[in-house]
Structure formats: structure tokens, C-alpha cells
Scaffold this active site. Structure first.
Site, PDB file in Angstrom:
ATOM      1  N   GLU A 134       0.733  -1.204   0.035  1.00 24.95           N
ATOM      2  CA  GLU A 134       0.006  -0.065   0.022  1.00 24.95           C
ATOM      3  C   GLU A 134       0.943   1.332   0.026  1.00 24.95           C
ATOM      4  O   GLU A 134       1.373   1.545  -0.880  1.00 24.95           O
ATOM      5  CB  GLU A 134      -0.984  -0.079   1.082  1.00 24.95           C
ATOM      6  CG  GLU A 134      -2.077  -1.179   0.964  1.00 24.95           C
ATOM      7  CD  GLU A 134      -3.035  -1.374   2.130  1.00 24.95           C
ATOM      8  OE1 GLU A 134      -3.792  -0.328   2.235  1.00 24.95           O
ATOM      9  OE2 GLU A 134      -3.107  -2.355   2.863  1.00 24.95           O
ATOM     10  N   MET A 135       1.142   1.562   1.241  1.00 27.50           N
ATOM     11  CA  MET A 135       2.128   2.985   1.172  1.00 27.50           C
ATOM     12  C   MET A 135       3.354   2.803   1.466  1.00 27.50           C
ATOM     13  O   MET A 135       4.309   3.746   1.237  1.00 27.50           O
ATOM     14  CB  MET A 135       1.431   4.159   2.171  1.00 27.50           C
ATOM     15  CG  MET A 135       0.000   4.358   1.862  1.00 27.50           C
ATOM     16  SD  MET A 135      -0.920   5.218   3.090  1.00 27.50           S
ATOM     17  CE  MET A 135      -0.077   6.873   3.179  1.00 27.50           C
TER      18      MET A 135
END
Length: 325
Positions: A134-135
Site C-alpha cells: 500500500e503506502m
């Protein structure tokens, strides 16, 4: 006296209309209208300062390794606060294993994520930041990135007290994000208005769909104001080998169990199920009938249930994208 008489006549008229609507008298009590706000935890009071800070952090891409991915990347306000693709795309173009659930009305859930690995929004908030797909930002680095901007020192102090800088903690990042997300609610849908007595808010097809929804047992799992029990039920949808809740608990009985998704705003948060491989509500409704109820719905029932599901789209939160430092 004339005003009182008129008021009484109006009250009697509404009561008579409600009594005449057999659907309302039979089915409305099986549902709950969506409140303006979800329950607020005692250890994270909801304040304007926390909400404003949480909004900034929600749209802040610099707490990702690439500097271009924020929470709003996958939870896009223009796309039902989801992303409308089968599975989320994150850091370096990696494709995740699951469909992005909407954050709308998520404060009403008592379990977060498809597998329920976190019980509340505070627990959920930091996971996507550090998740590699994700991040992909280690949390200590994310915290240091935030501290680079003087405005965040001020905003954290306003929200949580203390000297500038002291309030910038991971716990407070989570609390601010959770506070903002608790404001992303969608009351006043046509269905809510119907529950509150506006009998014209639903079409005849939507009323039939509501009846079919109840009569076929859908409210066993899709219950409460957000139309989810936040519990886990076994379902294997086409194209998915995801073991679901089992990956959290290790209990073989939890294989292929997933949290009941909210049906609020379901018409605008496609595609569906944990793998996002189901594109339409018509297909999703038939899959649910087959997998969870052991039956096939006829064409008219599908049409009516889908019409009912469209009535669950509420008023979207009015959120202005913040100017970031």
C-alpha cells in the site's frame, strides 16, 4: 385551536398513510435509519481540531514511501470513497489481494478490514501506511516526515494539547485519522426517509425489493444502521482463493470467512466481494442468493432487490480537499 386542529389532522393523515402502506407496517421495524454520527469512543472524543488534522493526514501523500500515495488514493471521495477497481493498486504499482472497502460509515463497524484484524478505526488507521503493497512507509519514518512541517506541529498541539511537537505521536495520528473517518457518513438516503415516514421516498419496485430482502433472510447478516453485523461468514466467490479470517485466527473453521460488507451506498462502491471480480449488483445479488441462501432468485426478484439496494445511497459528505503544507 385552528393550528392545533390542523396539526392533529396532519398527524392522523400520516398515521393513516403509514397504516395503508403494508410494506412499511410489516418491514420498516426490521431496519434502523442511519444516524448522523456513529458511536464515539470515550478515549477519542470527536473535536473539530482532530477532524481537521485527520483530514489533512488522510490526503497527505508524503507519509508514503513514494510520496505520491495517500489514504485518499484508494479511498477517493469521487468514487464512493473507494477506488472502483477490482483490487487496490499501491506502492510501485503492486496489486493487493483484496478489493478496497469504502470508508463511508465505517465508524459504525465493530470490525475493520475484510478479515476483521482490527476492531476499530484507531487500530485500522496505521496499517495501510506501513503495508508494503500500500503506502510502504515505516511508521517511524512517517512520523519524522510529518514533523518536517511546522503546520503539523501546530495542528497536533491544537488537537491534542501540549507543546508543539510533543503531540506528534503514532497514537495521535491514528486518533486524528479515525476522527475524520467518523464524519464520513451518508444519512438521509431514500430508504432512511422511508423509514422515517416518507412513503413516497421508495418506488414500488424498491418496496418489493425490501420485502424480498427481509423474507429471504438477508437481514440475518445485513443488519443495524450500516446494514452489516460486522461478523464473519463463509463465502467463496468466483475467482477467489483467499482464506479470509483464517489468516488472522489460524482456525480452520474461519477459512473463507469474510466480514459482512456494509450495503450502505453499495450502488456506488462497485465492484464487489473480497476480490472485486463481480462488476454488477445484479450478479452480486444472485451470487449471494446462491452462496448464502442456497437458492436462485428469479429475474423480477433480482430487479426488485437491486432497486432496493439503490435506495441505500445517502447524502455524500461535503469534504473540501485541504491545502497541504
Amino acid at each position: 385551536m385552528a393550528a392545533l386542529a390542523a396539526g392533529l389532522a396532519l398527524h392522523v393523515g400520516v398515521g393513516t398513510a403509514l397504516a395503508a402502506d403494508g410494506y412499511h407496517s410489516r418491514y420498516a421495524e426490521r431496519f434502523q435509519a442511519l444516524p448522523a454520527l456513529p458511536p464515539i469512543p470515550a478515549n477519542n472524543s470527536l473535536t473539530a481540531e482532530k477532524v481537521e488534522l485527520g483530514k489533512m493526514l488522510f490526503f497527505e501523500p508524503r507519509i508514503s514511501a513514494s510520496g505520491v500515495i495517500s489514504c485518499a488514493t484508494c479511498h477517493n471521495p469521487a468514487l464512493g470513497w473507494s477506488d472502483r477497481i477490482p483490487r487496490a493498486v499501491g506502492h510501485a504499482g503492486q496489486v493487493g489481494e483484496r478489493n478496497t472497502p469504502t470508508v463511508l460509515n465505517s465508524g459504525f463497524f465493530t470490525a475493520q478490514f475484510w478479515d476483521g484484524r482490527e476492531p476499530d478505526l484507531e487500530g485500522q488507521a496505521l496499517g495501510p501506511i506501513e503495508a508494503e503493497v500500500e503506502m510502504n512507509m515505516p511508521l517511524d519514518q512517517a512520523l519524522q516526515r510529518i514533523k518536517e512541517f511546522e503546520i503539523y506541529h501546530e495542528k497536533f498541539a491544537e488537537a491534542f494539547g501540549g507543546a508543539p511537537g510533543e503531540a506528534i505521536t503514532l497514537a495521535n495520528v491514528a486518533k486524528a485519522l479515525a476522527s475524520f473517518q467518523r464524519t464520513l457518513n451518508t444519512p438521509n438516503s431514500p430508504f432512511d426517509r422511508y423509514l422515517q415516514g416518507d412513503l413516497q421516498a421508495l418506488s414500488d419496485s424498491q418496496k418489493r425489493g425490501m420485502a424480498a430482502f427481509v423474507d429471504n433472510g438477508c437481514t440475518a447478516c445485513h443488519t443495524g444502521p450500516a446494514l452489516t453485523d460486522s461478523l464473519f461468514h463463509r463465502i467463496q466467490v468466483p475467482g477467489s482463493s483467499d482464506l479470509g479470517r483464517y489468516l488472522v485466527t489460524g482456525d480452520e473453521n474461519d477459512q473463507y470467512r469474510f466480514k459482512t460488507p456494509t450495503l450502505r451506498n453499495v450502488a456506488v462502491t462497485y465492484p464487489y466481494f473480497n476480490n472485486g471480480a463481480t462488476a454488477t449488483l445484479e450478479e452480486a445479488t444472485q451470487i449471494m442468493a446462491r452462496e448464502m441462501l442456497g437458492r436462485e432468485f428469479d429475474e423480477q426478484t433480482i430487479k426488485d432487490v437491486v432497486a432496493f439496494l439503490h435506495s441505500l445511497t445517502g447524502e455524500m459528505p461535503d469534504v473540501q480537499v485541504p491545502a497541504l503544507p
